[in-house]
Enzyme design. Structure first.
Site, PDB file in Angstrom:
ATOM      1  N   SER A 170       0.828  -1.208   0.000  1.00 46.78           N
ATOM      2  CA  SER A 170       0.000   0.000   0.000  1.00 46.78           C
ATOM      3  C   SER A 170       0.864   1.260   0.000  1.00 46.78           C
ATOM      4  O   SER A 170       1.623   1.512   0.933  1.00 46.78           O
ATOM      5  CB  SER A 170      -0.911   0.023   1.231  1.00 46.78           C
ATOM      6  N   ASP A 318      -5.768   0.582  -9.280  1.00 50.49           N
ATOM      7  CA  ASP A 318      -6.981   1.383  -9.477  1.00 50.49           C
ATOM      8  C   ASP A 318      -7.668   1.116 -10.815  1.00 50.49           C
ATOM      9  O   ASP A 318      -8.738   1.654 -11.087  1.00 50.49           O
ATOM     10  CB  ASP A 318      -6.645   2.873  -9.378  1.00 50.49           C
TER      11      ASP A 318
END
Ligand code: S3P
Length: 440
Positions: A170, A318
């Site tokens: 992340s 994404d």
């Protein structure tokens, strides 16, 4: 509340040349680092969309003067690392996970307390992934009993550096800890299990702050200063991705996307589409302000299903909503694994996309950490789908109409404004037959 509905007529081609708006990740960081730098930072190509504007508003509320002209140009009058002042009220960050997670790190070591809040979606997303390691640095941050926002950050004049191995790949967690590390005593090191976007590291260097990188580890030492600079924000590859897939799946298409950021930690979408047989070429490659950019040309191609290599997942994290649409139009089966992070994005993107694709006649099976999609070369059926208030799901299903047999209606599309307010206008200029209405 009234809901914004997209109604997209089937078929057509995409043709033309556009520049999509500025990169969201880089826009957030330009405000954060510009605000705590010494001196003035000038930003060009800033993303004028709700998420990045939430970050901008938060720093204005903490006493930073930021001038904004209409065409994405900002002048940030940096107040230095210790120059922020506590906001009078809580900082509302809307839908923006990046604002909340990065700010929690930046605010953890301030001499004032802060409260961070968000909308319904953001208030459901996991925050202990940042508050746990920040607590190891000495920060005191309260969450709800579910580990979600609001975040109550106490004033904490002294943090200490830690060495932290992230349990998940992340960039938000990594960036949060690096920003806290700027305020910590000694060295802060973060090790990532797989490479994630490195805009924070690159931009810190652009502000004259030294960052050590070796293998999967990034380290910095607290106590230094940032010097105001100039930032040229490239077009967002995550917004460009909708047209990469659109031009690939629609017949007779030929699209040129100008000045797109092609940082290698973001180009998984290009690699995945190429593995599926897409016709993508890059030209005009250059490095602008530490970030590589290029013009990207995409022409129609027959896509084939693939097993998506797991190492590409964080590099395209994404882009999966629209990549699932590519898979739905490809020949054969596509399998995604190792992507459980998709379940904790603005919506549960695995479930939301599998449900929507099923609704449109595609055999799409959600799995714990991915999806199995049987491509239907003959296209998708007409239907109505729910975006679950997730901008990227709304845009992905709009693109799906290029290969549908009838209209696709998408509910709850207002959050497209969080990342890409010009989506409808630009998509229509290329040839997507889309109308917007307000329901209710
Ligand atoms: C972002 C990191 C990614 C991405 C998000 C933006 C960033 O989130 O999904 O849209 O700017 O650092 P994670 O770090 O949660 O994967």
């Amino acid at each position: 509340m009234a809901s914004v509905v997209f109604l997209v007529a089937p078929g057509g081609s995409l043709k033309g040349e556009i520049r999509v708006p500025g990169d969201k990740s880089i826009s957030h960081r330009s405000i954060m680092l510009g605000a705590i730098a010494e001196g003035v930072t000038k930003v060009r190509g800033f993303l004028e969309a709700e998420d990045a504007l939430a970050t901008l508003a938060a720093f204005r509320a903490m006493g930073v003067k930021i001038e904004r002209s209409e065409n994405g140009e900002l002048t940030i009058y940096g107040v230095g690392k210790r120059g922020l002042v506590g906001a009078k009220e809580s900082l509302y960050l809307g839908n923006s996970g990046t604002s909340m997670r990065l700010l929690s790190g930046l605010l953890a070591g301030q001499k004032f307390s802060s409260v961070l809040t968000g909308d319904d979606s953001l208030s459901k997303r996991p925050m202990t992934r940042v508050t746990d390691p920040l607590a190891l640095m000495g920060a005191v941050i309260g969450t709800t009993e579910n580990g979600t926002a609001p975040l109550y950050i106490e004033d904490m004049p002294s943090l200490k550096g830690i060495s932290y191995e992230m349990p998940m790949a992340s960039a938000q967690v990594k960036s949060c800890l690096l920003l806290a590390g700027l305020y910590a005593e000694g060295e802060t090191c973060v090790t990532e299990p797989a490479p994630t976007r490195d805009h924070t590291e690159r931009m810190l260097e652009g502000f004259g702050y030294s960052v050590k990188r070796e293998g999967g580890q990034v380290c910095l030492t607290g106590g230094g200063e940032l010097k105001g600079t100039e930032i040229d924000v490239p077009a967002d590859i995550s917004s460009a991705a909708f047209f990469m897939v659109g031009a690939s799946i629609a017949k007779d298409s030929d699209v040129l996307l100008k000045h797109v950021g092609i940082n290698p930690t973001r180009t998984g979408v290009i690699d995945i589409l190429k593995l599926m047989g897409a016709d993508i070429t890059l030209s005009n490659e250059q490095v602008v302000g530490g970030e590589p950019v290029a013009d990207i040309r995409i022409r129609s191609a027959e896509l084939k299903g693939i097993n998506i290599p797991e190492e590409l997942v964080p590099l395209a994290i994404d882009e999966f909503p629209v990549l699932f649409v590519a898979a739905a139009c490809a020949k054969g089966q596509t399998v995604l694994t190792g992507a459980e992070e998709l379940r904790v994005k603005e919506s549960d993107r695995i479930q939301a996309m599998a449900d929507g694709l099923e609704q449109l006649g595609i055999d799409a099976k959600a799995t714990v950490d991915g999806m199995i999609i049987q491509g239907a070369e003959e296209g998708l059926s007409a239907g109505k789908v729910d975006s679950h208030g997730d901008h990227r799901i709304a845009m992905a299903f709009s693109i799906a109409a290029l290969r549908a047999k009838g209209n696709i209606e998408i509910d709850d599309c207002e959050n497209v404004n969080t990342s890409f307010p010009e989506f409808i206008e630009l998509a229509a200029s290329l040839g997507l037959m889309v109308k917007v209405s307000t329901d209710g």
